[in-house]
Design a protein around this motif. Sequence first.
Motif, PDB file in Angstrom:
ATOM      1  N   ALA A 167      -4.061   0.007   5.916  1.00 31.42           N
ATOM      2  CA  ALA A 167      -3.325   0.595   4.795  1.00 31.42           C
ATOM      3  C   ALA A 167      -1.825   0.386   5.018  1.00 31.42           C
ATOM      4  CB  ALA A 167      -3.641   2.049   4.264  1.00 31.42           C
ATOM      5  N   GLY A 168      -1.641  -0.132   6.281  1.00 34.21           N
ATOM      6  CA  GLY A 168      -0.041  -0.612   6.502  1.00 34.21           C
ATOM      7  C   GLY A 168       0.626   0.576   7.553  1.00 34.21           C
ATOM      8  N   LEU A 194      -1.504   5.650  -0.432  1.00 32.25           N
ATOM      9  CA  LEU A 194      -0.440   4.401  -0.746  1.00 32.25           C
ATOM     10  C   LEU A 194      -0.410   3.639   0.272  1.00 32.25           C
ATOM     11  CD1 LEU A 194       2.243   6.772  -2.281  1.00 32.25           C
ATOM     12  CD2 LEU A 194       0.588   5.322  -3.471  1.00 32.25           C
ATOM     13  N   PRO A 195      -0.119   2.385  -0.057  1.00 34.97           N
ATOM     14  CA  PRO A 195       0.091   1.135   0.986  1.00 34.97           C
ATOM     15  C   PRO A 195       1.528   1.603   1.762  1.00 34.97           C
ATOM     16  CG  PRO A 195      -0.267   0.485  -1.344  1.00 34.97           C
ATOM     17  CD  PRO A 195      -0.201   1.629  -1.303  1.00 34.97           C
ATOM     18  N   GLY A 196       1.047   1.534   3.185  1.00 30.47           N
ATOM     19  CA  GLY A 196       2.322   1.785   4.289  1.00 30.47           C
ATOM     20  C   GLY A 196       3.144   0.601   4.458  1.00 30.47           C
ATOM     21  N   PRO A 197       4.111   0.909   5.128  1.00 25.98           N
ATOM     22  CA  PRO A 197       5.312  -0.335   5.321  1.00 25.98           C
ATOM     23  C   PRO A 197       4.832  -1.510   5.820  1.00 25.98           C
ATOM     24  CG  PRO A 197       5.445   1.422   7.088  1.00 25.98           C
ATOM     25  CD  PRO A 197       4.623   1.913   5.905  1.00 25.98           C
ATOM     26  N   ARG A 198       3.533  -1.510   6.486  1.00 30.34           N
ATOM     27  CA  ARG A 198       3.006  -2.647   7.130  1.00 30.34           C
ATOM     28  C   ARG A 198       2.016  -3.223   6.041  1.00 30.34           C
ATOM     29  NH1 ARG A 198       4.134   0.762  10.983  1.00 30.34           N
ATOM     30  NH2 ARG A 198       5.321   0.450  12.758  1.00 30.34           N
ATOM     31  N   ALA A 199       1.906  -2.797   4.861  1.00 32.88           N
ATOM     32  CA  ALA A 199       0.871  -3.285   4.074  1.00 32.88           C
ATOM     33  C   ALA A 199       1.270  -4.801   3.563  1.00 32.88           C
ATOM     34  CB  ALA A 199       0.419  -2.547   3.132  1.00 32.88           C
ATOM     35  N   LEU A 227     -12.409   6.983   1.791  1.00 30.52           N
ATOM     36  CA  LEU A 227     -11.558   8.043   1.823  1.00 30.52           C
ATOM     37  C   LEU A 227     -10.122   7.437   1.757  1.00 30.52           C
ATOM     38  CD1 LEU A 227     -10.963  11.076   2.203  1.00 30.52           C
ATOM     39  CD2 LEU A 227     -11.369  10.811   4.678  1.00 30.52           C
ATOM     40  N   LEU A 228      -9.761   6.597   2.733  1.00 33.02           N
ATOM     41  CA  LEU A 228      -8.538   6.016   3.269  1.00 33.02           C
ATOM     42  C   LEU A 228      -8.118   4.683   2.702  1.00 33.02           C
ATOM     43  CD1 LEU A 228      -9.038   7.456   6.818  1.00 33.02           C
ATOM     44  CD2 LEU A 228      -7.696   8.395   4.946  1.00 33.02           C
ATOM     45  N   SER A 229      -8.700   4.036   1.652  1.00 28.89           N
ATOM     46  CA  SER A 229      -8.603   2.809   1.384  1.00 28.89           C
ATOM     47  C   SER A 229      -7.341   2.950   0.434  1.00 28.89           C
ATOM     48  CB  SER A 229      -9.731   2.069   0.577  1.00 28.89           C
ATOM     49  OG  SER A 229      -9.346   0.805   0.329  1.00 28.89           O
ATOM     50  N   THR A 230      -6.497   2.013   0.401  1.00 32.64           N
ATOM     51  CA  THR A 230      -5.549   1.979  -0.595  1.00 32.64           C
ATOM     52  C   THR A 230      -6.127   1.443  -2.189  1.00 32.64           C
ATOM     53  OG1 THR A 230      -4.877  -0.286   0.063  1.00 32.64           O
ATOM     54  CG2 THR A 230      -3.400   1.722   1.021  1.00 32.64           C
ATOM     55  N   LYS A 231      -7.230   0.898  -2.135  1.00 29.07           N
ATOM     56  CA  LYS A 231      -7.890   0.605  -3.305  1.00 29.07           C
ATOM     57  C   LYS A 231      -8.787   1.326  -4.024  1.00 29.07           C
ATOM     58  CE  LYS A 231      -7.774  -4.401  -1.626  1.00 29.07           C
ATOM     59  NZ  LYS A 231      -8.639  -5.432  -1.081  1.00 29.07           N
ATOM     60  N   ALA A 232      -8.906   2.565  -3.350  1.00 31.71           N
ATOM     61  CA  ALA A 232      -9.735   3.454  -3.767  1.00 31.71           C
ATOM     62  C   ALA A 232      -8.965   4.425  -4.813  1.00 31.71           C
ATOM     63  CB  ALA A 232     -10.404   4.498  -2.775  1.00 31.71           C
ATOM     64  N   HIS A 233      -9.678   4.879  -5.638  1.00 36.80           N
ATOM     65  CA  HIS A 233      -9.223   5.841  -6.823  1.00 36.80           C
ATOM     66  C   HIS A 233      -8.666   6.846  -5.968  1.00 36.80           C
ATOM     67  CE1 HIS A 233      -8.449   8.105 -10.481  1.00 36.80           C
ATOM     68  NE2 HIS A 233      -9.216   9.156  -9.940  1.00 36.80           N
ATOM     69  N   ASN A 234      -7.404   7.292  -6.252  1.00 33.05           N
ATOM     70  CA  ASN A 234      -6.568   8.420  -5.407  1.00 33.05           C
ATOM     71  C   ASN A 234      -6.704   8.264  -4.201  1.00 33.05           C
ATOM     72  OD1 ASN A 234      -5.884   9.478  -7.810  1.00 33.05           O
ATOM     73  ND2 ASN A 234      -7.673  11.308  -7.917  1.00 33.05           N
ATOM     74  N   ASN A 270      -0.109  -5.807   0.888  1.00 27.62           N
ATOM     75  CA  ASN A 270      -0.217  -5.807  -0.429  1.00 27.62           C
ATOM     76  C   ASN A 270       0.343  -4.183  -0.990  1.00 27.62           C
ATOM     77  OD1 ASN A 270      -0.287  -5.682  -3.363  1.00 27.62           O
ATOM     78  ND2 ASN A 270      -2.275  -6.350  -3.360  1.00 27.62           N
ATOM     79  N   LYS A 271       1.589  -4.287  -1.410  1.00 20.08           N
ATOM     80  CA  LYS A 271       2.214  -2.962  -1.857  1.00 20.08           C
ATOM     81  C   LYS A 271       1.802  -2.322  -2.969  1.00 20.08           C
ATOM     82  CE  LYS A 271       5.006  -1.328   0.382  1.00 20.08           C
ATOM     83  NZ  LYS A 271       4.984  -0.389   1.602  1.00 20.08           N
ATOM     84  N   ALA A 272       0.493  -2.869  -3.797  1.00 16.10           N
ATOM     85  CA  ALA A 272       0.333  -2.299  -5.034  1.00 16.10           C
ATOM     86  C   ALA A 272      -0.439  -0.795  -4.803  1.00 16.10           C
ATOM     87  CB  ALA A 272      -1.067  -3.294  -5.281  1.00 16.10           C
ATOM     88  N   SER A 273      -0.229  -0.087  -5.813  1.00 13.22           N
ATOM     89  CA  SER A 273      -0.655   1.320  -5.705  1.00 13.22           C
ATOM     90  C   SER A 273      -2.217   1.318  -5.706  1.00 13.22           C
ATOM     91  CB  SER A 273      -0.036   2.015  -6.994  1.00 13.22           C
ATOM     92  OG  SER A 273       1.437   2.286  -6.859  1.00 13.22           O
ATOM     93  N   PRO A 274      -2.666   2.558  -5.168  1.00 10.06           N
ATOM     94  CA  PRO A 274      -4.210   2.776  -5.415  1.00 10.06           C
ATOM     95  C   PRO A 274      -4.573   2.677  -6.727  1.00 10.06           C
ATOM     96  CG  PRO A 274      -3.145   4.663  -4.109  1.00 10.06           C
ATOM     97  CD  PRO A 274      -2.115   3.667  -4.630  1.00 10.06           C
ATOM     98  N   ALA A 275      -6.030   2.210  -6.765  1.00  9.99           N
ATOM     99  CA  ALA A 275      -6.775   2.139  -8.331  1.00  9.99           C
ATOM    100  C   ALA A 275      -6.378   3.397  -8.788  1.00  9.99           C
ATOM    101  CB  ALA A 275      -8.281   1.848  -7.988  1.00  9.99           C
ATOM    102  N   ASN A 276      -6.404   3.401 -10.225  1.00  5.48           N
ATOM    103  CA  ASN A 276      -6.484   4.840 -11.057  1.00  5.48           C
ATOM    104  C   ASN A 276      -7.788   4.949 -11.839  1.00  5.48           C
ATOM    105  OD1 ASN A 276      -3.631   5.302 -10.333  1.00  5.48           O
ATOM    106  ND2 ASN A 276      -3.088   3.712 -11.962  1.00  5.48           N
TER     107      ASN A 276
END
Length: 219
Positions: free
Chosen positions: A67-68, A206-211, A196-203, A213-219
């Motif tokens: 997640a970065g 959030l992507p960290g500074p080393r991610a 639980l901890l994926s940035t691609k999961a709903h809620n 891809n800085k896209a937000s989590p799935a809605n």
Amino acid sequence: MRQVVIILLTVIGLYGCKTTQSPSYDYSAFLAAAPTSIVVMPPINNTPEVMAPYGLMAQIVRPIAEAGYYVFPVAVVNQTFMANGMTVAQDVHAIPYQKLHEIFGADAGLYITIRDYGTSYIVVNSVTVVSAEATLVDLRSGEILWQGAASASSGENRGANQNGLLGMLVEAALTQIIETVTDRGFDVAGIAASRLLSTKAHNGLLPGPRAPNKASPAN
């Protein structure tokens, strides 16, 4: 037999119900804090399986790093607590956030509670389930930045048994033995940790500074 049929119909009905997605999480505190490093607390184990904390902790670092975020080595963190007489997860979770920040210098702490872990026999099916909840706390202010929950099951992609009720019972019994002996919970814990901890999961996180891809989590 009649009772078994009734239970089966009830289970099928529950699984057939349409699930509604939870509302989008409010990330305003998370965005304001902008943590870059995370220290993972030893998880509280609310299951009878003594290996549950080790199984989940072995899988927890990867999704956070992906997640970065910089993740403090869990073995070093646990050894630090043990060297200071903190061997119970509940006691570690009760340590003031200021003290944790002083010891590790981490921006945030991840507090995990394991709700389910292990293989169980349910009616005519045997599955290994892992479920956990997590809370990310800013160790500089004590503010909750994020909370989430996820679960995974070894029976999610399992095909239907075509050998009747007896065949289903035999398969369930064999599955329970095999998944218990081979510690299927370790693999299922990896899936649950990722969800639980994926940035691609709903809620999710959030992507960290080393991610990458800085896209937000799935809605």
